[in-house]
Design an enzyme around this catalytic site. Sequence first.
Site, PDB file in Angstrom:
ATOM      1  N   LYS A  51       0.842  -1.208   0.000  1.00 44.28           N
ATOM      2  CA  LYS A  51       0.000   0.000   0.000  1.00 44.28           C
ATOM      3  C   LYS A  51       0.874   1.254   0.000  1.00 44.28           C
ATOM      4  O   LYS A  51       0.611   2.207  -0.717  1.00 44.28           O
ATOM      5  CB  LYS A  51      -0.937  -0.012   1.218  1.00 44.28           C
ATOM      6  CG  LYS A  51      -2.083  -1.008   1.049  1.00 44.28           C
ATOM      7  CD  LYS A  51      -2.865  -1.269   2.335  1.00 44.28           C
ATOM      8  CE  LYS A  51      -3.855  -2.419   2.108  1.00 44.28           C
ATOM      9  NZ  LYS A  51      -4.582  -2.832   3.305  1.00 44.28           N
ATOM     10  N   GLN A  95      -5.079  -1.694   9.497  1.00 46.37           N
ATOM     11  CA  GLN A  95      -4.927  -3.031   8.891  1.00 46.37           C
ATOM     12  C   GLN A  95      -5.488  -4.098   9.834  1.00 46.37           C
ATOM     13  O   GLN A  95      -5.179  -4.114  11.024  1.00 46.37           O
ATOM     14  CB  GLN A  95      -3.443  -3.289   8.598  1.00 46.37           C
ATOM     15  CG  GLN A  95      -3.168  -4.552   7.803  1.00 46.37           C
ATOM     16  CD  GLN A  95      -3.710  -4.523   6.383  1.00 46.37           C
ATOM     17  OE1 GLN A  95      -3.760  -3.472   5.742  1.00 46.37           O
ATOM     18  NE2 GLN A  95      -4.129  -5.667   5.876  1.00 46.37           N
ATOM     19  N   ASP A 118     -11.421   2.537   3.719  1.00 50.31           N
ATOM     20  CA  ASP A 118     -11.674   1.091   3.628  1.00 50.31           C
ATOM     21  C   ASP A 118     -13.174   0.799   3.496  1.00 50.31           C
ATOM     22  O   ASP A 118     -13.569  -0.307   3.141  1.00 50.31           O
ATOM     23  CB  ASP A 118     -11.199   0.417   4.924  1.00 50.31           C
ATOM     24  CG  ASP A 118      -9.959  -0.432   4.740  1.00 50.31           C
ATOM     25  OD1 ASP A 118      -9.714  -0.899   3.620  1.00 50.31           O
ATOM     26  OD2 ASP A 118      -9.242  -0.627   5.743  1.00 50.31           O
TER      27      ASP A 118
HETATM   28  N1  GUN Z   1      -7.029  -7.170   6.078  1.00 52.17           N
HETATM   29  C1  GUN Z   1      -7.313  -7.941   5.012  1.00 52.17           C
HETATM   30  N2  GUN Z   1      -7.882  -7.201   4.041  1.00 52.17           N
HETATM   31  C2  GUN Z   1      -7.948  -5.937   4.506  1.00 52.17           C
HETATM   32  C3  GUN Z   1      -8.421  -4.710   3.948  1.00 52.17           C
HETATM   33  O1  GUN Z   1      -8.926  -4.632   2.827  1.00 52.17           O
HETATM   34  N3  GUN Z   1      -8.303  -3.618   4.758  1.00 52.17           N
HETATM   35  C4  GUN Z   1      -7.792  -3.688   5.993  1.00 52.17           C
HETATM   36  N4  GUN Z   1      -7.746  -2.567   6.699  1.00 52.17           N
HETATM   37  N5  GUN Z   1      -7.343  -4.794   6.529  1.00 52.17           N
HETATM   38  C5  GUN Z   1      -7.422  -5.912   5.785  1.00 52.17           C
END
Ligand code: GUN
Length: 281
Positions: A51, A95, A118
């Site tokens: 990211k 996350q 998100d």
């Molecule tokens: N963990 C697995 N997929 C995601 C996601 O799309 N966003 C976040 N914040 N954590 C994750």
Amino acid sequence: MKILDGKKLSQEIKAELKTEVLGLKKQGIFPGLAVIIVGNNSASEIYVKNKKQACEEVGIYSEIYKLEEKISQISLLALVEKLNSNEKIHGILVQLPLPTHIEKEKIISAISPKKDVDCFHPENIGKVFLGQEIFPPCTPAGILEILKRSEIEITGKDIVIVGRSNIVGKPLALMMINEGATVTVCHSKTINLKEKCLGADILVSAVGYAGLITKDMIKQGAVVIDVGMNRNDEGKLTGDVDFLEVSKIASAITPVPGGVGPMTIAMLLKNTLRASKTVSK
Ligand code: GUN
């Protein structure tokens, strides 16, 4: 049979976003994303690294907060609050998974809905239900974008989604219904999974179980989207779908890696730009 190359499509999107970022910077808007990661989950560490790198590629400012596993919920909430009022930050992503001593729901609800790139906040996910989303959830949005850019129509199609998570299965079902598809959601308690999958014009698997989807579950010419991210015994990344066999029957299929994953990140960047435009108004 067509391979739906999410990596290539994500590069196209990132090039578009890079141009958009340049335009925003000329207007004095410098999009910024904060990512919080707690503990030492190796998969999460890779996602966060990807990211950050994607932000750099398109010119988005990013801050990564790597916190110790034992951080208290109060300290984590305090950081979220600080980022909510930080003008350099337009998007906040925590996350997942979080350690078990932290109530995930409390943390997600503390993120300002305007910065929730998100789309995990109850207010934002409620808007998905109503078809009024400002930030579509990244993985479902990435799947719809792959289909759109590959000119695969979903209106009127029979879609089967395997997996009912809050991050993928459930919001994707809502978004596809809002697009006029007929959607069946299957999960671990579903009886006759094979029969249901055989009815799919488009099959999406988002379970996290390698080899779950086999060729006998696929209708001739169906489109197959694999959201699975599994490590096999050799540590290699594989999806939920038996790619080699299923690709002989499907008309189009996403690979793992290089399918849905890179599109999820591209959608996160897109949401961060959206947030920077609204927060800066
Ligand atoms: N963990 C697995 N997929 C995601 C996601 O799309 N966003 C976040 N914040 N954590 C994750």
